[in-house]
Design a protein around this motif. Structure first.
Motif, PDB file in Angstrom:
ATOM      1  N   HIS A 262      39.426  13.222 -34.759  1.00  0.00           N
ATOM      2  CA  HIS A 262      39.996  12.738 -36.021  1.00  0.00           C
ATOM      3  C   HIS A 262      41.402  13.293 -36.250  1.00  0.00           C
ATOM      4  CE1 HIS A 262      36.503  10.454 -37.273  1.00  0.00           C
ATOM      5  NE2 HIS A 262      35.803  11.387 -36.653  1.00  0.00           N
ATOM      6  N   ALA A 263      41.682  14.456 -35.669  1.00  0.00           N
ATOM      7  CA  ALA A 263      43.039  15.013 -35.763  1.00  0.00           C
ATOM      8  C   ALA A 263      44.039  14.145 -34.998  1.00  0.00           C
ATOM      9  CB  ALA A 263      43.061  16.453 -35.234  1.00  0.00           C
ATOM     10  N   LEU A 266      44.733  11.026 -36.863  1.00  0.00           N
ATOM     11  CA  LEU A 266      45.652  11.292 -37.977  1.00  0.00           C
ATOM     12  C   LEU A 266      47.074  11.523 -37.476  1.00  0.00           C
ATOM     13  CD1 LEU A 266      46.474  12.113 -40.835  1.00  0.00           C
ATOM     14  CD2 LEU A 266      44.978  14.074 -40.652  1.00  0.00           C
ATOM     15  N   PRO A 271      49.111   6.648 -39.448  1.00  0.00           N
ATOM     16  CA  PRO A 271      47.903   7.454 -39.228  1.00  0.00           C
ATOM     17  C   PRO A 271      46.619   6.645 -39.415  1.00  0.00           C
ATOM     18  CG  PRO A 271      48.814   7.915 -41.384  1.00  0.00           C
ATOM     19  CD  PRO A 271      49.817   7.026 -40.702  1.00  0.00           C
ATOM     20  N   PHE A 273      42.606   6.971 -40.471  1.00  0.00           N
ATOM     21  CA  PHE A 273      41.584   7.790 -41.124  1.00  0.00           C
ATOM     22  C   PHE A 273      40.247   7.093 -40.967  1.00  0.00           C
ATOM     23  CE2 PHE A 273      45.496   8.568 -43.478  1.00  0.00           C
ATOM     24  CZ  PHE A 273      45.521   9.949 -43.604  1.00  0.00           C
ATOM     25  N   TYR A 274      39.252   7.783 -40.498  1.00  0.00           N
ATOM     26  CA  TYR A 274      37.907   7.218 -40.476  1.00  0.00           C
ATOM     27  C   TYR A 274      36.989   7.932 -41.455  1.00  0.00           C
ATOM     28  CZ  TYR A 274      39.211   4.473 -36.387  1.00  0.00           C
ATOM     29  OH  TYR A 274      39.808   3.589 -35.552  1.00  0.00           O
ATOM     30  N   MET A 275      37.236   9.180 -41.708  1.00  0.00           N
ATOM     31  CA  MET A 275      36.381   9.937 -42.625  1.00  0.00           C
ATOM     32  C   MET A 275      36.888   9.761 -44.051  1.00  0.00           C
ATOM     33  SD  MET A 275      35.424  13.400 -40.547  1.00  0.00           S
ATOM     34  CE  MET A 275      37.100  13.951 -40.214  1.00  0.00           C
ATOM     35  N   ASN A 276      35.977   9.725 -44.999  1.00  0.00           N
ATOM     36  CA  ASN A 276      36.371   9.667 -46.411  1.00  0.00           C
ATOM     37  C   ASN A 276      35.838  10.911 -47.148  1.00  0.00           C
ATOM     38  OD1 ASN A 276      33.660   9.203 -46.957  1.00  0.00           O
ATOM     39  ND2 ASN A 276      33.910   6.985 -47.124  1.00  0.00           N
TER      40      ASN A 276
END
Lengths: 403, 403
Positions: A262-263, A266, A271, A273-276
């Motif tokens: 995920h870094a 980003l 960028p 983003f998959y996580m909320n």
């Protein structure tokens, strides 16, 4: 007249060392090796029936009762023609074999989990396709050889050709003939590894992984360092952890690699983003749950990992799953009762959840009902299964049976 | 009997190339150079009055009307004693100077922005402290020399000793004597750079930057690559963009470096998150706003950047700020009317906001009132100012005046 038909099912897999980036987008050759846990088909699976018949007019495929176009030169067409090529080799060696490679095929595939669950079905789907055609064609190919073809359907599908703990070796040859899946350890080596999938509600339409990973390859200044220096060491370390059934090391590497995937997403421009906020809160809960254990002289008890979406997959030894379900339910009240396939809770059910002693409740705020839509409890499972004729999805007319 | 007292104000700065990681935690020596824009003191500032008097019994400091303890060996004590050391040098060279270095000081400091705004006040605060003591002590020190001392109060404070565009050169000497701020370009070089600060509501208590950055240094496998290979090239490229007043290049690098700072925070074990779903939505809006411009043959029109918290700072040429305010207000209805310091909107005010032609409204969902609590419109500004005696925060008794 003979009916040439076979049915197979294949499992979902969730990576601990993440696949993110292709060095060849047509052959689907990755920029780094990856490693996954195969999940139990008793809970999550794709099932596919393939049939070859001289009367068929073209190759056809139905997915979840909707016919899909098989685009020329596309991924589906590539997998089907590669399987026919292997069948042709069988026929050339043994003239008594029926010439199935010259027949068109009808293929019918279904997932037993709803698309709305947000679980990637392409891995289990392409693995089941390849497994059913291999059974239909009576191929002598090993799972690793079949993984070469599944890989061309969807990269991570190659890992669903094995049960247990599976590595996708990136390989180095330009034709991709060494970019395949191998078994690191079978399910029976460490059957105690369970998984809790937290299906997270999301308002946002995410970036597809196919386009997202190539944008990362093109724009992230950190990805090359990950590929060259970080992943090779982690592949070795996590393989050793699996061999030693060392959950502490397995968990640490799994969480670090989820974070790093995920870094680099980003670090992509623009960028990705998959996580909320829900995903972040689940991470905070697992970090705190592990902190309490370590503070009491214990080891890591759970590992989160996130693919290209907000859903959490939490790996843990079976003995910890009850505490983890109670923890998640405490912060994320469930719209429906927890389906308890391993009978952890008995008739009373989970209730409102609870925290282990010493847990700091302030690490996250409680969310409303439905922020986590569903919890699925499963475990490490076996590889593709060839099913009995009664389980076929195609009828005697060669068309999908009613669901 | 003479009164020895001086008052100075100092600005906030917001980095485009981020400072994240110390190689020496006591001297506050960074692992990489950084670069910031100084914001206008007309809108955001810390103001500090320092007074030296033979009658004082100890060094004392009041911050926003609350007395703070000056811990021995702490950052405040270090800055005060370093300033006294410079004063002593002046006194040793010129015996006619009063021996202020031997007196205790009273220091009173106030920020004109609420702590609740979530803006880091340590940079402007330590810069104002150093600037007021430099005025009190009539030091011949240059802003770069004073920046060496402000740096030991709070790393990024060193950059608030200059207006305009400011680099903090990381230096290489173990004693930190070459780790200081220099002016890249003054405010007058590119006065057209404006900033819109979106103050974002957050439920979550974040990781402090002091502890967070050291966890990144200890655990991130990507940080060393950023330090050694990415930042040096970006420092050169953004300095050239500033010299050339090339907003397109300035914006691209600023956004990439904000993303990479948050990427290495996420690559930390356990991971650190500063942005939330509101922050992510603002990124999506700015990405789409720029996409429309580029699709129409134009260039980037805005750049987002995020420090160690969820607030967005959006840099843009003044001519674009009206569109950006209308865009943000469309998705984030404001609890109060937009304070319009540059008179962009006239008597009618912003209204409900609007989108530029061709903007895809689906890139984010609208949020409720208060998700963005406040919008602050400001611009690039000048360096510390010495204020008139009437603006002193200490009364004739050497204690804070009523606010």
């Amino acid at each position: 007249m003979s009916v040439y038909q076979a049915t197979a099912s294949a499992p979902v897999n969730i990576a601990c060392i993440k696949y993110w980036g292709k060095r060849d987008t047509k052959l689907i050759l990755p920029t780094n090796s990856s490693l996954s846990v195969t999940l139990d088909q008793d809970h999550l699976r794709s099932t596919t029936t393939s049939r070859a018949d001289a009367s068929f007019k073209k190759d056809r495929l139905w997915l979840n009762d909707t016919e899909e176009e098989i685009k020329e030169g596309g991924r589906l067409a590539t997998c089907i023609s590669e399987m026919k090529r292997l069948r042709r080799e069988v026929e050339e060696k043994d003239a008594s074999q029926p010439k199935l490679s010259s027949y068109y095929v009808h293929i019918c595939s279904r997932n037993n989990f709803p698309t709305a669950a947000g679980l990637a079905s392409s891995a289990s789907g392409f693995a089941a396709l390849v497994a059913s055609l291999a059974a239909l064609y009576k191929l002598p190919a090993s799972p690793s050889e079949l993984s070469l073809i599944a890989r061309q359907g969807s990269g991570s599908a190659c890992r669903s050709l094995f049960g247990g703990f599976v590595a996708w070796q990136m390989g180095s040859l330009p034709d991709g003939s060494d970019s395949l899946a191998v078994e690191v350890a079978p399910q029976s080596h460490w059957p105690d590894i369970h998984a809790l999938i937290c299906v997270v509600s999301d308002d946002k339409k995410g970036t597809s992984s196919t386009s997202g990973m190539q944008r990362t390859v093109e724009t992230s200044t950190l990805l090359q360092h990950r590929i060259a220096h970080v992943v090779p060491a982690r592949m070795e370390a996590i393989s050793a952890a699996i061999q030693a059934r060392d959950f502490d090391a397995f968990a640490r590497i799994t969480m670090q690699d989820s974070n790093q995937f995920h870094a680099v997403a980003l670090d992509t421009d623009p960028p990705i983003f998959y996580m909320n906020d829900v995903s972040r809160a689940i991470i905070a809960l697992i970090v705190e749950y592990n902190r309490v254990s370590v503070a009491n002289g214990g080891k890591l008890k759970a590992a989160y990992t996130y693919d290209a979406g907000p859903n959490a997959v939490i790996y843990a030894p079976k003995e910890n799953i009850k505490e983890i379900v109670e923890l998640i339910v405490k912060y994320f009240p469930q719209p429906e009762a927890f389906k308890d396939p391993f009978g952890l809770f008995g008739a009373a059910g989970v209730g409102e959840g609870k925290l282990v002693d010493g847990f700091n409740p302030a690490v996250a705020k409680p969310f409303g009902v439905g922020a986590v839509k569903n919890l699925i409890h499963t475990r490490v499972g076996d590889g593709p299964r060839v099913l009995r004729a009664e389980e076929a999805l195609l009828g005697t007319d060669g068309l999908p049976k009613a669901a």
